[in-house]
Scaffold this motif. Structure first.
Motif, PDB file in Angstrom:
ATOM      1  N   ARG A 116       3.303  -2.312   2.209  1.00 27.60           N
ATOM      2  CA  ARG A 116       4.194  -3.183   1.487  1.00 27.60           C
ATOM      3  C   ARG A 116       5.715  -3.005   2.113  1.00 27.60           C
ATOM      4  O   ARG A 116       6.335  -3.862   2.552  1.00 27.60           O
ATOM      5  CB  ARG A 116       4.137  -3.244   0.144  1.00 27.60           C
ATOM      6  N   LEU A 117       5.812  -1.819   2.409  1.00 31.28           N
ATOM      7  CA  LEU A 117       7.369  -1.441   2.803  1.00 31.28           C
ATOM      8  C   LEU A 117       7.392  -1.585   4.122  1.00 31.28           C
ATOM      9  O   LEU A 117       8.350  -2.104   4.520  1.00 31.28           O
ATOM     10  CB  LEU A 117       7.622   0.034   2.633  1.00 31.28           C
ATOM     11  N   VAL A 122       9.798  -5.191   8.345  1.00 28.47           N
ATOM     12  CA  VAL A 122       9.496  -5.948   9.653  1.00 28.47           C
ATOM     13  C   VAL A 122      10.185  -7.654   9.153  1.00 28.47           C
ATOM     14  O   VAL A 122      11.072  -8.106   9.922  1.00 28.47           O
ATOM     15  CB  VAL A 122       8.171  -6.408   9.719  1.00 28.47           C
ATOM     16  N   ILE A 123      10.133  -7.965   8.023  1.00 29.07           N
ATOM     17  CA  ILE A 123      10.601  -9.335   7.585  1.00 29.07           C
ATOM     18  C   ILE A 123      12.120  -9.327   7.562  1.00 29.07           C
ATOM     19  O   ILE A 123      13.033 -10.245   8.097  1.00 29.07           O
ATOM     20  CB  ILE A 123      10.121  -9.751   6.363  1.00 29.07           C
TER      21      ILE A 123
END
Length: 285
Positions: A116-117, A122-123
């Motif tokens: 998730r991190l 990346v986003i």
């Protein structure tokens, strides 16, 4: 043989795996699996699998060794010794015959970022890159080399003034009659064209490039504060309230000091003045 003699032997036989040793150390320290999970950031399910030496519950050889070493640190056992013992058990169980799920040297999984991190980073990176691209495209900071070249060319190729450049007051008034002061001024690129906005001293403060077919509505603040310049007049279409005011200068000639006020642009449309000449109310630079 008495029961007292048998008990120690049974106790010794009970501690035959590294997982048992880790469990006993945890219990001796008064820690629960949840406590160790908090210290190591390893899930309780994986910690329980290590205590049971059920390595099939873990994702791969790298993670078995790394988890065990992290567990050992949490309960004050020598992690190098625990790691070596786990590797021996893996070899004994022929665990190494399974496809290895590793691409790097064994490391402590507790220090690896979660999925998730990773996706969040990346986003965020993509959003920042996109924002920077938009800012660069819309940036009003002029390119100094380009502006300097345009200013040098102005002295050599600026459209000459002529007697016809001055619009008679009566004619200008008639041409601009009925034009709203706040009529939208829209610039359209007929082909790729560079446009600049000059301040009262003739210095280009803001600029942009229009692609073929791209339109740009001049902000009201620009209309009041700046004049227009361009080096390819034939590639630029200027409309006021939807009315085409015609070319702003001869082809391939740098023109400047073009007033952006609707009345002045309409007056230009009704005149035969040379582009780049002073328009009503705007001094020639």
């Amino acid at each position: 043989m008495t029961d007292e003699d048998v008990a120690p032997q049974q106790g010794e036989l009970a501690i035959t795996r590294t997982g048992d040793r880790l469990r006993l150390a945890r219990e001796a320290a008064g820690l629960s699996l949840a406590d160790v999970a908090t210290r190591t950031r390893i899930t309780q399910r994986h910690l329980a699998a290590i205590e049971k030496s059920d390595f099939s519950e873990l994702p791969g050889r790298t993670y078995v060794t790394g988890f065990a070493r992290a567990y050992a640190r949490a309960v004050n056992l020598p992690e190098a010794e625990i790691g070596a013992a786990i590797r021996r058990e893996l070899e004994e169980d022929e665990y190494g015959s399974r496809p290895l799920y590793e691409a790097y040297e064994p490391t402590d999984p507790a220090r690896l970022p979660t999925a998730r991190l990773t996706w969040t980073l990346v986003i965020v990176t993509l959003l920042l890159a996109s924002a920077y691209g938009v800012w660069r495209f819309l940036s009003v900071e002029p390119d100094e080399a380009l502006i300097a070249a345009q200013n040098r060319d102005a002295d050599a190729s600026e459209a000459p003034e002529s007697a016809a450049s001055t619009v008679p007051a009566a004619k200008a008034g008639g041409a601009s009659a009925g034009v709203a002061e706040n009529a939208p001024v829209v610039l359209t690129g007929l082909s790729e064209v560079w446009i600049g906005f000059d301040d009262a001293e003739g210095k280009t403060q803001n600029w942009r490039t229009l692609d073929p077919g791209e339109t740009y509505q001049v902000p009201p603040a620009y209309i009041e504060q700046f004049t227009l310049r361009t080096s390819i007049p034939q590639a630029l279409k200027v409309t006021v309230g939807g009315r085409d005011v015609g070319p702003v200068g001869p082809a391939d000639t740098l023109v400047k000091n073009i007033s952006l006020k609707p009345a002045d642009l309409i007056a230009r449309a009704g005149s035969t003045g040379a582009p780049g000449a002073a328009t009503p109310g705007r001094p020639q630079g």
